[in-house]
Design an enzyme around this catalytic site. Sequence first.
Site, PDB file in Angstrom:
ATOM      1  CB  ILE A 170      -0.845  -0.018   1.271  1.00 52.59           C
ATOM      2  CG1 ILE A 170      -2.212   0.886   1.052  1.00 52.59           C
ATOM      3  CG2 ILE A 170      -0.200   0.325   2.624  1.00 52.59           C
ATOM      4  CD1 ILE A 170      -3.300   0.479   2.038  1.00 52.59           C
TER       5      ILE A 170
ATOM      6  CG  HIS B  46       5.588  -9.237   5.458  1.00 51.04           C
ATOM      7  ND1 HIS B  46       5.017  -9.267   6.596  1.00 51.04           N
ATOM      8  CD2 HIS B  46       6.012  -8.098   5.412  1.00 51.04           C
ATOM      9  CE1 HIS B  46       5.754  -8.114   7.298  1.00 51.04           C
ATOM     10  NE2 HIS B  46       6.318  -7.391   6.460  1.00 51.04           N
ATOM     11  CG  LEU B  47       9.677 -13.400   1.680  1.00 56.26           C
ATOM     12  CD1 LEU B  47       8.782 -14.137   2.590  1.00 56.26           C
ATOM     13  CD2 LEU B  47      10.114 -14.370   0.477  1.00 56.26           C
TER      14      LEU B  47
END
Length: 113
Positions: free
Chosen positions: A31, A99-100
């Site tokens: 985002i 998360h990557l």
Amino acid sequence: MSETIFTKIIRREIPASIIFEDDLCVAFRDIAPQAPVHLLVVPKEPVADLASAGRSRESLLGHLLQVSAKVAEQEGIGRGFRVVINNGADAGQTVFHLHLHVLGGRAMDWPPG
Ligand code: 5GP
């Protein structure tokens, strides 16, 4: 592990620009992109961070790396991209669901900040 915004994205309870999904993970656009292409590859299983993933998730971690390369190619940055995992608040982790980050589309500095 308490639920994060990423669980809601995986369940489609809040919108995100999802560009890839399989049985183990989803990939969607960040985002607040830090590069022209900035994707997040997120396991469906809610693991808090890399340090707590453990040996039992070795194949999941390998899969997440493979998907990172695949979505980088898919999004046109296959020639040069960076994969980042922030582990812990001191490293800048803000969402405690592993998360990557997959970043590309501009020149990357080294060392990272
Ligand atoms: P971290 O700082 O934990 O390594 O990365 C978390 C990332 O998630 C940040 O880059 C941030 O911009 C992104 N992010 C946080 N909330 C949302 C959201 O609701 N939707 C999307 N697409 N990305 C988010």
